[in-house]
Design a protein around this motif. Structure first.
Motif, PDB file in Angstrom:
ATOM      1  N   UNK A 106     -42.363  -7.664  60.553  1.00  0.00           N
ATOM      2  CA  UNK A 106     -41.770  -8.667  59.666  1.00  0.00           C
ATOM      3  C   UNK A 106     -42.008 -10.048  60.266  1.00  0.00           C
ATOM      4  N   UNK A 107     -41.733 -11.065  59.437  1.00  0.00           N
ATOM      5  CA  UNK A 107     -41.798 -12.437  59.896  1.00  0.00           C
ATOM      6  C   UNK A 107     -40.391 -13.026  59.822  1.00  0.00           C
ATOM      7  N   UNK A 108     -40.198 -14.141  60.494  1.00  0.00           N
ATOM      8  CA  UNK A 108     -38.866 -14.756  60.539  1.00  0.00           C
ATOM      9  C   UNK A 108     -38.323 -14.986  59.144  1.00  0.00           C
ATOM     10  N   UNK A 109     -39.172 -15.459  58.230  1.00  0.00           N
ATOM     11  CA  UNK A 109     -38.689 -15.774  56.880  1.00  0.00           C
ATOM     12  C   UNK A 109     -38.131 -14.546  56.162  1.00  0.00           C
ATOM     13  N   UNK A 110     -38.591 -13.358  56.560  1.00  0.00           N
ATOM     14  CA  UNK A 110     -38.090 -12.136  55.931  1.00  0.00           C
ATOM     15  C   UNK A 110     -36.643 -11.841  56.306  1.00  0.00           C
ATOM     16  N   UNK A 111     -36.178 -12.465  57.369  1.00  0.00           N
ATOM     17  CA  UNK A 111     -34.850 -12.137  57.895  1.00  0.00           C
ATOM     18  C   UNK A 111     -33.796 -13.190  57.572  1.00  0.00           C
ATOM     19  N   UNK A 116     -40.147 -11.609  76.814  1.00  0.00           N
ATOM     20  CA  UNK A 116     -40.180 -10.367  76.039  1.00  0.00           C
ATOM     21  C   UNK A 116     -40.230 -10.671  74.539  1.00  0.00           C
ATOM     22  N   UNK A 117     -41.087  -9.984  73.776  1.00  0.00           N
ATOM     23  CA  UNK A 117     -41.140 -10.220  72.328  1.00  0.00           C
ATOM     24  C   UNK A 117     -39.877  -9.752  71.622  1.00  0.00           C
ATOM     25  N   UNK A 118     -39.600 -10.380  70.473  1.00  0.00           N
ATOM     26  CA  UNK A 118     -38.415 -10.049  69.695  1.00  0.00           C
ATOM     27  C   UNK A 118     -38.737  -9.005  68.636  1.00  0.00           C
ATOM     28  N   UNK A 119     -37.716  -8.236  68.316  1.00  0.00           N
ATOM     29  CA  UNK A 119     -37.819  -7.252  67.245  1.00  0.00           C
ATOM     30  C   UNK A 119     -36.559  -7.355  66.390  1.00  0.00           C
ATOM     31  N   UNK A 120     -36.661  -6.836  65.180  1.00  0.00           N
ATOM     32  CA  UNK A 120     -35.497  -6.734  64.302  1.00  0.00           C
ATOM     33  C   UNK A 120     -35.096  -5.275  64.206  1.00  0.00           C
ATOM     34  N   UNK A 121     -33.797  -5.022  64.272  1.00  0.00           N
ATOM     35  CA  UNK A 121     -33.262  -3.688  64.030  1.00  0.00           C
ATOM     36  C   UNK A 121     -32.651  -3.680  62.637  1.00  0.00           C
ATOM     37  N   UNK A 122     -33.140  -2.769  61.801  1.00  0.00           N
ATOM     38  CA  UNK A 122     -32.655  -2.690  60.422  1.00  0.00           C
ATOM     39  C   UNK A 122     -32.277  -1.238  60.118  1.00  0.00           C
ATOM     40  N   UNK A 123     -31.395  -1.009  59.148  1.00  0.00           N
ATOM     41  CA  UNK A 123     -31.091   0.380  58.749  1.00  0.00           C
ATOM     42  C   UNK A 123     -32.355   1.078  58.240  1.00  0.00           C
ATOM     43  N   UNK A 124     -32.477   2.360  58.498  1.00  0.00           N
ATOM     44  CA  UNK A 124     -33.688   3.090  58.118  1.00  0.00           C
ATOM     45  C   UNK A 124     -33.913   3.091  56.610  1.00  0.00           C
ATOM     46  N   UNK A 125     -32.861   2.856  55.807  1.00  0.00           N
ATOM     47  CA  UNK A 125     -33.011   2.799  54.344  1.00  0.00           C
ATOM     48  C   UNK A 125     -33.184   1.370  53.849  1.00  0.00           C
ATOM     49  N   UNK A 126     -33.342   0.410  54.730  1.00  0.00           N
ATOM     50  CA  UNK A 126     -33.452  -1.001  54.358  1.00  0.00           C
ATOM     51  C   UNK A 126     -34.780  -1.266  53.663  1.00  0.00           C
ATOM     52  N   UNK A 127     -34.808  -2.298  52.833  1.00  0.00           N
ATOM     53  CA  UNK A 127     -36.021  -2.635  52.088  1.00  0.00           C
ATOM     54  C   UNK A 127     -37.184  -2.995  53.001  1.00  0.00           C
ATOM     55  N   UNK A 128     -36.918  -3.463  54.226  1.00  0.00           N
ATOM     56  CA  UNK A 128     -37.983  -3.848  55.147  1.00  0.00           C
ATOM     57  C   UNK A 128     -38.412  -2.716  56.074  1.00  0.00           C
ATOM     58  N   UNK A 129     -37.714  -1.597  56.024  1.00  0.00           N
ATOM     59  CA  UNK A 129     -37.856  -0.579  57.060  1.00  0.00           C
ATOM     60  C   UNK A 129     -39.255   0.022  57.146  1.00  0.00           C
ATOM     61  N   UNK A 130     -39.990   0.063  56.053  1.00  0.00           N
ATOM     62  CA  UNK A 130     -41.307   0.703  56.069  1.00  0.00           C
ATOM     63  C   UNK A 130     -42.437  -0.264  56.392  1.00  0.00           C
TER      64      UNK A 130
END
Length: 316
Positions: free
Chosen positions: A183-188, A165-179
């Motif tokens: 993302x890539x691993x380096x972003x996290x 199964x592919x991975x995903x990131x869960x971030x707060x809706x107001x997070x800088x990455x949310x829009x």
């Protein structure tokens, strides 16, 4: 002193019949062999159990005292053996299945349905485990077989892969990455991270992206035991978490799900202990393999999911 239960049973028969001839007939053995076994018993006990003449056989005082205790002991032994047989029959009619949250997702129901169809008399005892025990009972042997996600410490455990199964990131809706669309691993790597409430270093290394950190520790700010706990923490801004694409089936307010383009997929498998490969375990694994191979569309939907489709499957 070496005494066999056969000798004790022979002794009881002779004591009750007061005749070697009748006891031999009752036991369906040769009289000569019966007499030899009684002599061996008397020698082992250093007791004379019978007085024998050409016309009669009588219990001695020692024999009479022994008879009562031997009858009781044989009755207790027979009851214990029967209890053990009942326990074994119950054990063979029961399969304990461990699983983590989500189990094998949409493959779970068809695997269990096929197993029950092939083994209608077997009870499947399902036991859910949290992130605290990634092996879902396999490590300590409390389950027979389990749906598990790799990797974790797996000494003495074998696996049959079902899907990745592919991975995903869960971030707060107001997070800088949310829009972002993805993302890539380096972003996290520098984000405050939610880890799992386990001490398994192999499991933690995978979910905390240790292979991408050049030896630096992951900035874990909190540890959780379940996806629901992680969702709550992400929603209030405690941190971000790496999880799997099926998390989209649990939409949560103020949480955004982002695919991680270059992260490795997470493999879901059937696991079992090599020292506990019973016929039922082998059958379960074989059935899981057949169901996987017979449902390529289900496997494809799990390995290449539509992340915009948050509709919870009917059979999950």
């Amino acid at each position: 002193m070496e005494i066999h239960t056969r000798q004790l049973r022979y002794f009881v028969a002779v004591a009750e019949e007061l005749s070697f001839t009748r006891a031999a007939q009752r036991l369906h053995v040769a009289q000569q062999g019966l007499s030899a076994q009684i002599r061996q018993l008397e020698k082992a006990l250093d007791l004379v159990l019978f007085t024998r003449t050409t016309r009669s056989v009588e219990l001695t005082a020692a024999g009479a005292a022994l008879l009562e205790g031997v009858r009781s002991a044989l009755t207790t032994l027979e009851a214990a053996v029967e209890q053990a047989r009942v326990a074994q029959r119950r054990e063979s009619d029961r399969l304990v299945l461990g699983y983590l949250e989500g189990a094998a997702l949409t493959l779970t129901e068809p695997i269990l349905a096929a197993f029950r169809a092939q083994h209608p008399g077997v009870t499947v005892d399902m036991r859910q485990f949290t992130y605290e025990e990634p092996a879902a009972g396999l490590e300590n042997g409390t389950v027979d077989v389990a749906f598990v996600r790799l990797p974790f410490r797996a000494d003495g455990i074998r696996f049959e892969p079902l899907f990745a199964e592919p991975l995903v990131a869960l971030v707060p809706s107001a997070h800088r990455l949310a829009e972002l669309p993805e993302v890539r691993v380096r972003d996290l790597l520098d984000e405050p991270l939610l880890g799992a409430a386990t001490t398994d270093p192999v499991w933690n290394a995978f979910w905390e992206l240790h292979d991408h950190r050049d030896g630096r520790p992951a900035p874990v700010v909190s540890r959780s035991s379940s996806l629901l706990e992680e969702l709550h923490k992400v929603a209030v801004g405690v941190g971000v978490v790496l999880t799997v694409a099926s998390a989209r089936w649990m939409p949560f307010p103020r949480v955004r799900l982002l695919p991680v383009a270059d992260a490795p997929h997470n493999e879901v498998t059937v696991g079992w202990r090599v020292d506990h490969e019973t016929p039922l375990v082998r059958s379960f694994v074989d059935i899981a393999r057949r169901v996987r191979d017979a449902n390529p569309e289900l496997v494809a939907g799990l390995e290449q999911p539509d992340l915009d489709d948050c509709t919870l499957p009917l059979h999950l």
